[in-house]
Each structure stands twice: as structure tokens, then as C-alpha cells.
Write a protein that holds these residues in place. Structure first.
Motif, mmCIF file in Angstrom:
data_model
loop_
_atom_site.group_PDB
_atom_site.id
_atom_site.type_symbol
_atom_site.label_atom_id
_atom_site.label_comp_id
_atom_site.label_asym_id
_atom_site.label_seq_id
_atom_site.Cartn_x
_atom_site.Cartn_y
_atom_site.Cartn_z
ATOM 1 N N UNK A 20 14.218 -9.965 -52.157
ATOM 2 C CA UNK A 20 14.574 -10.127 -50.747
ATOM 3 C C UNK A 20 13.474 -9.559 -49.842
ATOM 4 N N UNK A 21 12.887 -8.428 -50.217
ATOM 5 C CA UNK A 21 11.801 -7.850 -49.420
ATOM 6 C C UNK A 21 10.593 -8.787 -49.403
ATOM 7 N N UNK A 22 10.239 -9.290 -50.571
ATOM 8 C CA UNK A 22 9.072 -10.179 -50.678
ATOM 9 C C UNK A 22 9.269 -11.466 -49.879
ATOM 10 N N UNK A 23 10.455 -12.031 -49.936
ATOM 11 C CA UNK A 23 10.711 -13.297 -49.248
ATOM 12 C C UNK A 23 11.069 -13.119 -47.779
ATOM 13 N N UNK A 24 11.570 -11.956 -47.420
ATOM 14 C CA UNK A 24 11.938 -11.716 -46.030
ATOM 15 C C UNK A 24 10.773 -11.276 -45.165
ATOM 16 N N UNK B 201 2.045 -9.951 -45.812
ATOM 17 C CA UNK B 201 3.291 -9.243 -45.463
ATOM 18 C C UNK B 201 4.188 -9.093 -46.684
ATOM 19 N N UNK B 202 4.269 -10.131 -47.487
ATOM 20 C CA UNK B 202 5.093 -10.091 -48.691
ATOM 21 C C UNK B 202 4.589 -9.042 -49.683
ATOM 22 N N UNK C 115 16.117 -14.505 -35.322
ATOM 23 C CA UNK C 115 14.976 -14.002 -36.082
ATOM 24 C C UNK C 115 14.336 -15.147 -36.852
ATOM 25 N N UNK C 116 15.174 -16.043 -37.366
ATOM 26 C CA UNK C 116 14.683 -17.258 -38.038
ATOM 27 C C UNK C 116 14.791 -18.418 -37.058
ATOM 28 N N UNK D 221 9.996 -12.020 -41.101
ATOM 29 C CA UNK D 221 9.926 -10.950 -40.099
ATOM 30 C C UNK D 221 8.553 -10.894 -39.427
ATOM 31 N N UNK D 222 7.503 -11.133 -40.205
ATOM 32 C CA UNK D 222 6.156 -11.143 -39.627
ATOM 33 C C UNK D 222 6.034 -12.273 -38.600
ATOM 34 N N UNK D 223 6.599 -13.419 -38.899
ATOM 35 C CA UNK D 223 6.562 -14.534 -37.942
ATOM 36 C C UNK D 223 7.358 -14.187 -36.686
#
Length: 162
Positions: free
Chosen positions: A14-18, A59-60, A157-158, A22-24
Motif C-alpha cells: 500500500x505504501x509503494x502504490x500509494x 516516491x514509491x 486526493x485521487x 500522494x506525490x501527484x
């Protein structure tokens, strides 16, 4: 079933894909350089598309590495999870472009499978996961990602609900 390693694996995934999402949200188009530099495949379509950025990959990697440390794991396990998640995401995007699907289009299974399965398989040994653990975690991620994406869309956010 090994609950702690499954939870650790899911948190890393979830951290890697989120992190790219969040960066965007935080930076919008600033620093969003297309990972494929606009390259085209032999079918004339984009290799990955403009939504896959160098910033998102970085970011990931950072988010997964820091998350691993918070979980008591080595940063290398996090970096591996982040890299594998991005490889899965890029494979999904590559296949979607070959199928003629536009960026941000929904492809259930294809969107969630590789970006979860790749990092969990890559980190199986480090996390002590079994094949059954990986399959269960992938199913949980698939459902959770769909729910979380809709929540992030509701929170603005998305940009897309999936």
C-alpha cells in the motif's frame, strides 16, 4: 497462514502504490516527467503513458523504504517491494496500452494483481511468506485498493475513483 508477515507485506504494498498518488496530489504536474519519455511501442501507442512518472517511481521507492524501517524491516526490503510494485504497475500499464485502454481506465485484476503480486513474491523470503500467504494478501489488496481508491477520490486526493 502467517498474519504478521501478511500485514507487513500489505503495508509495504500500500505504501509503494500509494506514494505516487500522494506525490501527484501534492505536486500536481511539477516534476512529473513521463517515465517512458514519450516513447512509442511498435503498435504506435505509448509505451506506458504520461501518468507513469519518474517522480512516482522515486516516491514509491522512498515511501516503501521508510515504511519498511518503521515496520522493523531493512530499508532494502522496502526498496525491493517498491521497485517490484512499480514493475507490476508498469507491466499493467504496458498491457493496458496494448489493449487500447486510455490512462486511468479501469481494468479490474490487471490494475491490482501485478502491483501487489510482484512485490509480495519478491519479498517472500525476507518476510517469511508462503504461496498461500501471497495469494491471500493479493486478494485482500485487490479489495482494499478498490475501496481505498474510492475513498481517496471522495477526498479529492485521487482524480479517478479507481
Amino acid at each position: 497462514m502467517h498474519l504478521l508477515p501478511i500485514v507487513q507485506g500489505l503495508i509495504l504494498v500500500f505504501a509503494a502504490n500509494g506514494a505516487p498518488v500522494l506525490a501527484h496530489w501534492m505536486f500536481r504536474e511539477r516534476g512529473a516527467f513521463a517515465l517512458d519519455f514519450g516513447a512509442r511501442f511498435s503498435d504506435g501507442g505509448p509505451l506506458f503513458g504520461s501518468a507513469k512518472t519518474i517522480r512516482g517511481v522515486i516516491a514509491s521507492l522512498i515511501a516503501a523504504s521508510l515504511t519498511a524501517l518503521l515496520l522493523g524491516l531493512s530499508w532494502q526490503v522496502g526498496a525491493l517491494a517498491g521497485a517490484a510494485a512499480m514493475a507490476g504497475d508498469l507491466l499493467s500499464s504496458f498491457i493496458k496500452r496494448r489493449l487500447g485502454l486510455p490512462p486511468h481506465s479501469m481494468a479490474p485484476g490487471l490494475d491490482q494483481g501485478p502491483e501487489c503480486l510482484f512485490p509480495l513474491v519478491a519479498c517472500m523470503s525476507a518476510l517469511g511468506l508462503t504461496v498461500s500467504d501471497v495469494l491471500l494478501a493479493t486478494l485482500v489488496f485487490w479489495i482494499g485498493e478498490l475501496l481505498i481508491s474510492r475513498a481517496l477520490f471522495s477526498l479529492k486526493i485521487r482524480e479517478h475513483p479507481y
